[in-house]
Design a protein around this motif. Structure first.
Motif, PDB file in Angstrom:
ATOM      1  N   VAL A 162      20.199  19.410 -41.556  1.00 56.05           N
ATOM      2  CA  VAL A 162      20.693  19.169 -42.914  1.00 56.05           C
ATOM      3  C   VAL A 162      19.614  19.518 -43.929  1.00 56.05           C
ATOM      4  O   VAL A 162      19.901  20.093 -44.982  1.00 56.05           O
ATOM      5  CB  VAL A 162      21.157  17.699 -43.071  1.00 56.05           C
ATOM      6  CG1 VAL A 162      21.463  17.378 -44.524  1.00 56.05           C
ATOM      7  CG2 VAL A 162      22.379  17.443 -42.208  1.00 56.05           C
ATOM      8  N   ILE A 163      18.374  19.191 -43.612  1.00 56.76           N
ATOM      9  CA  ILE A 163      17.272  19.528 -44.513  1.00 56.76           C
ATOM     10  C   ILE A 163      17.144  21.041 -44.661  1.00 56.76           C
ATOM     11  O   ILE A 163      16.830  21.548 -45.744  1.00 56.76           O
ATOM     12  CB  ILE A 163      15.955  18.911 -43.999  1.00 56.76           C
ATOM     13  CG1 ILE A 163      16.016  17.387 -44.132  1.00 56.76           C
ATOM     14  CG2 ILE A 163      14.752  19.453 -44.765  1.00 56.76           C
ATOM     15  CD1 ILE A 163      14.861  16.663 -43.473  1.00 56.76           C
ATOM     16  N   ALA A 164      17.415  21.766 -43.590  1.00 57.37           N
ATOM     17  CA  ALA A 164      17.279  23.230 -43.618  1.00 57.37           C
ATOM     18  C   ALA A 164      18.339  23.896 -44.491  1.00 57.37           C
ATOM     19  O   ALA A 164      18.142  25.013 -44.958  1.00 57.37           O
ATOM     20  CB  ALA A 164      17.359  23.782 -42.203  1.00 57.37           C
ATOM     21  N   ILE A 165      19.457  23.209 -44.727  1.00 57.16           N
ATOM     22  CA  ILE A 165      20.501  23.765 -45.585  1.00 57.16           C
ATOM     23  C   ILE A 165      20.092  23.550 -47.035  1.00 57.16           C
ATOM     24  O   ILE A 165      20.041  22.433 -47.519  1.00 57.16           O
ATOM     25  CB  ILE A 165      21.869  23.097 -45.303  1.00 57.16           C
ATOM     26  CG1 ILE A 165      22.266  23.319 -43.858  1.00 57.16           C
ATOM     27  CG2 ILE A 165      22.927  23.641 -46.259  1.00 57.16           C
ATOM     28  CD1 ILE A 165      23.505  22.558 -43.434  1.00 57.16           C
ATOM     29  N   ARG A 166      19.807  24.607 -47.728  1.00 51.35           N
ATOM     30  CA  ARG A 166      19.281  24.510 -49.087  1.00 51.35           C
ATOM     31  C   ARG A 166      20.379  24.435 -50.151  1.00 51.35           C
ATOM     32  O   ARG A 166      20.126  24.004 -51.257  1.00 51.35           O
ATOM     33  CB  ARG A 166      18.400  25.734 -49.390  1.00 51.35           C
ATOM     34  CG  ARG A 166      17.252  25.886 -48.451  1.00 51.35           C
ATOM     35  CD  ARG A 166      16.069  25.169 -48.986  1.00 51.35           C
ATOM     36  NE  ARG A 166      14.935  25.383 -48.093  1.00 51.35           N
ATOM     37  CZ  ARG A 166      13.984  24.530 -47.923  1.00 51.35           C
ATOM     38  NH1 ARG A 166      13.992  23.405 -48.580  1.00 51.35           N
ATOM     39  NH2 ARG A 166      13.000  24.786 -47.110  1.00 51.35           N
ATOM     40  N   GLN A 167      21.573  24.852 -49.852  1.00 52.72           N
ATOM     41  CA  GLN A 167      22.626  24.958 -50.870  1.00 52.72           C
ATOM     42  C   GLN A 167      23.453  23.681 -51.014  1.00 52.72           C
ATOM     43  O   GLN A 167      24.469  23.682 -51.685  1.00 52.72           O
ATOM     44  CB  GLN A 167      23.533  26.128 -50.535  1.00 52.72           C
ATOM     45  CG  GLN A 167      22.781  27.445 -50.490  1.00 52.72           C
ATOM     46  CD  GLN A 167      23.632  28.558 -49.921  1.00 52.72           C
ATOM     47  OE1 GLN A 167      24.710  28.314 -49.399  1.00 52.72           O
ATOM     48  NE2 GLN A 167      23.151  29.786 -50.023  1.00 52.72           N
ATOM     49  N   MET A 168      23.020  22.600 -50.392  1.00 53.07           N
ATOM     50  CA  MET A 168      23.781  21.364 -50.425  1.00 53.07           C
ATOM     51  C   MET A 168      23.334  20.499 -51.616  1.00 53.07           C
ATOM     52  O   MET A 168      22.143  20.419 -51.906  1.00 53.07           O
ATOM     53  CB  MET A 168      23.541  20.594 -49.118  1.00 53.07           C
ATOM     54  CG  MET A 168      24.439  19.417 -48.919  1.00 53.07           C
ATOM     55  SD  MET A 168      24.136  18.593 -47.336  1.00 53.07           S
ATOM     56  CE  MET A 168      24.461  19.900 -46.178  1.00 53.07           C
ATOM     57  N   PRO A 169      24.276  19.845 -52.288  1.00 52.05           N
ATOM     58  CA  PRO A 169      23.885  18.934 -53.374  1.00 52.05           C
ATOM     59  C   PRO A 169      22.977  17.807 -52.840  1.00 52.05           C
ATOM     60  O   PRO A 169      23.111  17.372 -51.697  1.00 52.05           O
ATOM     61  CB  PRO A 169      25.212  18.357 -53.866  1.00 52.05           C
ATOM     62  CG  PRO A 169      26.248  19.308 -53.388  1.00 52.05           C
ATOM     63  CD  PRO A 169      25.719  19.960 -52.157  1.00 52.05           C
ATOM     64  N   ALA A 170      22.080  17.329 -53.681  1.00 51.82           N
ATOM     65  CA  ALA A 170      21.066  16.360 -53.258  1.00 51.82           C
ATOM     66  C   ALA A 170      21.680  15.058 -52.741  1.00 51.82           C
ATOM     67  O   ALA A 170      21.232  14.508 -51.731  1.00 51.82           O
ATOM     68  CB  ALA A 170      20.120  16.070 -54.411  1.00 51.82           C
TER      69      ALA A 170
END
Length: 104
Positions: free
Chosen positions: A57-65
């Motif tokens: 999940v941390i590796a996915i950069r396009q996700m809202p915080a």
């Protein structure tokens, strides 16, 4: 009569009752160690799985915080719960309560 036979037998082997108690205690501790292996191995594998999910999940950069925090906190909370359950199980095994179902 049986007690007299047992004391003669123990004297013949040069074992005192304390030595026999120690050997029985040592055997039980070894038996408990064997029963602790499976819960520890399963806990380590599941915790690694949950930590892997959190790292993914941390590796996915396009996700809202907010969504990222929720998706990281979930697996880490489950990993913490798994560690807690494993510690409780180890305490039960050390007390000699190997089979929880026998209580019911």
């Amino acid at each position: 009569m049986g007690n007299m036979f047992q004391s003669i037998w123990m004297r013949g082997l040069n074992w005192t009752s304390n030595e026999i108690r120690w050997k029985r205690g040592r055997h039980m501790k070894d038996e408990h160690k064997k029963k602790m292996i499976a819960p520890i191995v399963i806990t380590v594998l599941i915790v690694l799985y949950y930590v892997g999910i959190a790292c993914g999940v941390i590796a996915i950069r396009q996700m809202p915080a907010v969504m990222a925090v929720i998706m990281i906190a979930g697996p880490l909370a489950l990993a913490g719960a798994m560690i807690y359950v494993c510690i409780e199980r180890i305490k039960e095994i050390r007390k000699g309560e190997e089979d929880d179902l026998s209580k019911y």
